[in-house]
Write a protein that holds these residues in place. Structure first.
Motif, mmCIF file in Angstrom:
data_model
loop_
_atom_site.group_PDB
_atom_site.id
_atom_site.type_symbol
_atom_site.label_atom_id
_atom_site.label_comp_id
_atom_site.label_asym_id
_atom_site.label_seq_id
_atom_site.Cartn_x
_atom_site.Cartn_y
_atom_site.Cartn_z
ATOM 1 N N ARG A 1 28.169 29.455 0.320
ATOM 2 C CA ARG A 1 27.727 28.409 -0.618
ATOM 3 C C ARG A 1 29.123 27.918 -1.326
ATOM 4 N NH1 ARG A 1 27.533 28.595 -5.954
ATOM 5 N NH2 ARG A 1 28.140 30.730 -6.093
ATOM 6 N N ASP B 1 36.629 20.506 -6.618
ATOM 7 C CA ASP B 1 35.353 20.449 -6.897
ATOM 8 C C ASP B 1 34.863 21.719 -7.475
ATOM 9 O OD1 ASP B 1 32.946 18.974 -7.261
ATOM 10 O OD2 ASP B 1 32.044 19.897 -5.453
ATOM 11 N N SER C 1 30.904 25.516 1.258
ATOM 12 C CA SER C 1 30.074 24.273 1.245
ATOM 13 C C SER C 1 30.416 23.276 0.050
ATOM 14 C CB SER C 1 28.551 24.415 1.834
ATOM 15 O OG SER C 1 27.925 24.906 0.732
ATOM 16 N N LYS C 2 30.475 23.984 -1.085
ATOM 17 C CA LYS C 2 30.371 23.056 -2.073
ATOM 18 C C LYS C 2 32.000 22.519 -2.154
ATOM 19 C CE LYS C 2 30.313 23.501 -7.213
ATOM 20 N NZ LYS C 2 29.874 24.576 -8.291
ATOM 21 N N GLY D 1 33.621 21.962 0.593
ATOM 22 C CA GLY D 1 33.939 21.041 1.702
ATOM 23 C C GLY D 1 33.426 19.741 1.254
ATOM 24 N N LYS D 2 32.630 19.569 0.408
ATOM 25 C CA LYS D 2 32.201 18.241 0.102
ATOM 26 C C LYS D 2 33.302 17.094 -0.658
ATOM 27 C CE LYS D 2 27.327 19.648 -0.478
ATOM 28 N NZ LYS D 2 26.445 19.998 -1.175
ATOM 29 N N ASN D 3 34.040 17.674 -1.690
ATOM 30 C CA ASN D 3 34.984 17.017 -2.106
ATOM 31 C C ASN D 3 36.164 17.784 -2.214
ATOM 32 O OD1 ASN D 3 33.015 15.045 -2.865
ATOM 33 N ND2 ASN D 3 32.053 16.232 -4.653
#
Length: 81
Positions: free
Chosen positions: A54, A66, A57-58, A60-62
């Motif tokens: 989790r 982030d 992935s958070k 990996g977005k920004n």
């Protein structure tokens, strides 16, 4: 004879009613009580992996920016386990 049968059924129902917790625990034990040490370890490991996924992935977005400070500390703690 019918009276004895009815009386027997009533007594059986009353006995079962007052012993329902014992019957439930005896024939349908709680699954978590039957965990071995390995089962508990594997369950904890899966939970840690889910939390790491989790957070990654958070991230990996920004990117790393982030993540909050709390998330960064938690990811660091989980990576050391």
């Amino acid at each position: 004879m019918n009276e004895l049968l009815i009386l027997g059924v009533i007594i059986a129902v009353v006995v079962i009613f007052f012993n329902r917790e014992w019957i439930k625990n005896r024939f349908f034990p709680d699954q978590q009580k039957n965990y071995t040490i390995d089962d508990r370890f594997n369950s904890d490991k899966r939970e840690r992996e889910k939390e790491i996924d989790r957070l990654l992935s958070k991230m990996g977005k920004n990117g790393v920016n982030d993540l909050s400070e709390k998330d960064r500390k938690r990811l660091d703690e989980l990576s050391k386990m």
